[in-house]
Scaffold this motif. Structure first.
Motif, short mmCIF file in Angstrom:
data_model
loop_
_atom_site.label_atom_id
_atom_site.label_comp_id
_atom_site.label_asym_id
_atom_site.label_seq_id
_atom_site.Cartn_x
_atom_site.Cartn_y
_atom_site.Cartn_z
N SER A 172 -5.09 24.94 -0.76
CA SER A 172 -3.69 25.38 -0.90
C SER A 172 -2.80 24.76 0.17
CB SER A 172 -3.62 26.91 -0.81
OG SER A 172 -4.05 27.35 0.47
N GLU A 173 -3.35 24.54 1.36
CA GLU A 173 -2.57 23.92 2.43
C GLU A 173 -2.31 22.45 2.13
OE1 GLU A 173 -2.93 23.09 7.26
OE2 GLU A 173 -4.48 24.22 6.19
N ARG A 174 -3.28 21.76 1.55
CA ARG A 174 -3.13 20.33 1.28
C ARG A 174 -2.24 20.05 0.07
NH1 ARG A 174 -4.44 20.29 5.62
NH2 ARG A 174 -6.29 19.42 6.63
N VAL A 175 -2.25 20.92 -0.92
CA VAL A 175 -1.52 20.65 -2.16
C VAL A 175 -0.08 21.12 -2.10
CG1 VAL A 175 -1.94 22.81 -3.44
CG2 VAL A 175 -1.93 20.62 -4.67
N LEU A 223 0.83 -1.20 0.00
CA LEU A 223 0.00 0.00 0.00
C LEU A 223 0.86 1.24 0.00
CD1 LEU A 223 0.00 1.10 3.26
CD2 LEU A 223 -1.26 -1.03 3.47
N VAL A 224 0.26 2.33 -0.44
CA VAL A 224 0.89 3.65 -0.45
C VAL A 224 0.07 4.54 0.47
CG1 VAL A 224 1.56 5.66 -1.82
CG2 VAL A 224 1.77 3.36 -2.77
N PHE A 225 0.72 5.15 1.44
CA PHE A 225 0.06 5.97 2.44
C PHE A 225 0.34 7.43 2.16
CE2 PHE A 225 0.12 7.99 6.72
CZ PHE A 225 -1.24 7.87 6.99
N TYR A 226 -0.73 8.23 2.13
CA TYR A 226 -0.63 9.67 1.88
C TYR A 226 -0.91 10.38 3.21
CZ TYR A 226 -1.05 8.25 -3.00
OH TYR A 226 -0.86 7.65 -4.23
N PRO A 227 0.13 10.82 3.93
CA PRO A 227 -0.09 11.45 5.24
C PRO A 227 -0.72 12.82 5.11
CG PRO A 227 2.22 11.57 4.65
CD PRO A 227 1.55 10.75 3.57
N LEU A 228 -1.24 13.29 6.22
CA LEU A 228 -1.93 14.58 6.24
C LEU A 228 -0.97 15.74 6.44
CD1 LEU A 228 -4.77 15.87 6.16
CD2 LEU A 228 -4.82 15.66 8.65
N ALA A 229 0.05 15.56 7.27
CA ALA A 229 0.97 16.66 7.58
C ALA A 229 1.86 16.98 6.37
CB ALA A 229 1.84 16.30 8.78
#
Length: 452
Positions: free
Chosen positions: A266-269, A31-37
């Motif tokens: 904008s914060e997420r990208v 799996l590939v995990f996309y963290p939030l921070a």
């Protein structure tokens, strides 16, 4: 031959015995995990779950690894300060082990609830997969193997404070607590009388307040840029998808304004774009919204003219318009638009209107975005040229058909770092590194030198 030392390269079929592979109750899931921070990068993990397990078991296994990694330094510092324990302390530790396991399982379950498994296509999220699905539903129909699973970390839900309703507050002005000391008013309130009085007090206790229900919304967001098509149909340029998509869970989306939505995106990208754009994204938070800047440039004030809002008054964008990828530089360098999952057309307008996506205004009015919508981040052409195609060569950015993905190398797994669980050998997670059957066959069929 072990006796005479004779060597022969001829294959003897009768000197080998084919035996079945041992069956394992657990399977390896990549799996590939996309963290939030923004400080954490996406990584590739390998977890072991039961072959008849569900996707929620995969999330719990991943939560164990994430929790172990985040508390690794803190645990090492504690181990240095712990000395030898006596027998009584060892007995206490054994008795508390079961309670700690139950507590940790709750922690892992809470972490798993803040994750989502998605079906990933070329640079966009197709849909969210339910956590109660079995692993068999994630197998590839052609090969029968489990594909790489993509998992996104979601924003934690805000905690709501339990409060009494107005009717309950009027009926029970003061609620008795267990810590309050109650003294009987007369000496006769003893024995049966005291028991009856306590029962009456229990009956008069206010009911437990119901927790306020939080309405959550999910938004699938992809990135687009303008590229030249090899065989144009209506327009020589077309919007194509690229980069890493986003999945955002928003609490109370109905209370969001267009400015709030732009700030969140904008914060997420930020972590998935070149560093040359980071300064523009961070500067945009202090600037006025796009509607205010446009009104100031025209010589008017934003409060004089009230434009109608809502989906019925949306603004269509065509490929030939200047606002598609050029025009005035937006606050964050991009414009949000409502588009289909694959980003080829508008999600609301009919196909014959040639709309590439209705514009989401960046203003202080309630946003027109609703739960389940798919958005596209249409970057300004100036930023595309400044970053040299966001990491892709402009000369190679050609489209075979309008709206189709470019031919540049844009593999979703390119540049993804591998976690320690993907390496071979035993590790602290209790199992050795896992490889796929394809990697095993490649290693088995690797060319070897045979003596003459």
């Amino acid at each position: 031959c072990r006796t005479c030392g004779y060597e022969s390269a001829r294959f003897e079929p009768f000197s080998f015995l084919t035996v079945p592979l041992p069956e394992d109750e657990q399977v390896s899931v990549q799996l590939v995990f996309y963290p939030l921070a923004n400080t954490d990068e996406r990584q590739k993990y390998t977890v072991r779950v039961k072959h008849d397990g569900t996707l929620f078991d995969v999330l719990v296994s991943l939560a164990k690894i994430l929790y172990s990694d985040r508390h690794e330094d803190f645990g090492a510092a504690e181990d240095e300060g712990i000395g030898k324990k006596d027998s009584n302390e060892e007995n206490d530790d054994a008795s508390n082990a079961a309670e700690e396991d139950d507590t940790m399982q709750e922690v892992y379950s809470d972490m798993a609830k803040n994750m989502a498994i998605v079906r990933m296509k070329e640079s966009y999220v197709l849909n969210i997969v339910p956590n109660n699905w079995s692993l068999a539903k994630m197998q590839n129909r052609e090969t029968g193997e489990l594909d790489v699973i993509h998992i996104y970390e979601l924003d934690p839900l805000p905690k709501t404070e339990d409060s009494l309703t107005a009717e309950q507050a009027g009926k029970y002005p003061i609620a008795a607590t267990e810590d309050s000391d109650t003294v009987p008013s007369t000496a006769s309130e003893t024995g049966e009388d005291s028991e009856a009085a306590s029962q009456e007090m229990k009956d008069e206790q206010p009911p437990e307040p119901a927790a306020a229900e939080i309405k959550t919304s999910y938004l699938a967001i992809a990135q687009r840029k303008l590229e030249l098509g090899a065989r144009p149909f209506l327009h020589p340029y077309a919007q194509c998808l690229f980069g890493v998509p986003l999945l955002v869970r928003v609490a109370d989306l109905e209370g969001y304004t267009g400015r709030d939505l732009y700030d969140l995106v904008s914060e997420r990208v930020e972590k998935y774009v070149p560093k040359a754009i980071h300064s523009i994204l961070r500067r945009g938070a202090s600037l006025a919204s796009d509607e205010e800047m446009a009104s100031d440039a025209d010589g008017g004030s934003p409060g004089r003219i009230r434009k109608p809002r809502g989906r019925q008054h949306r603004k269509q964008i065509m490929s030939a318009m200047e606002e598609a990828s050029a025009g005035r530089m937006p606050r964050y360098g991009f414009r949000l638009r409502l588009a289909s999952r694959d980003g080829r057309r508008c999600a609301l307008c009919p196909w014959y209107e040639n709309c590439i996506g209705c514009h989401v205004p960046d203003d202080d009015s309630p946003t027109i975005v609703s739960c389940g919508d798919s958005l596209t981040i249409d970057w300004h052409l100036a930023l595309d040229l400044q970053t040299e195609g966001f990491g892709a060569k402009v000369a190679d950015a050609s489209l075979p058909t309008p709206g189709q993905r470019s031919n540049v190398a844009n593999d979703m797994l390119a540049g993804v770092k591998k976690h320690k669980t993907c390496t071979s050998g035993k590790n602290k997670y209790g199992y050795g590194g896992c490889i796929t059957l394809e990697e095993c066959l490649d290693a088995f069929s690797e060319e070897e030198k045979i003596p003459e």
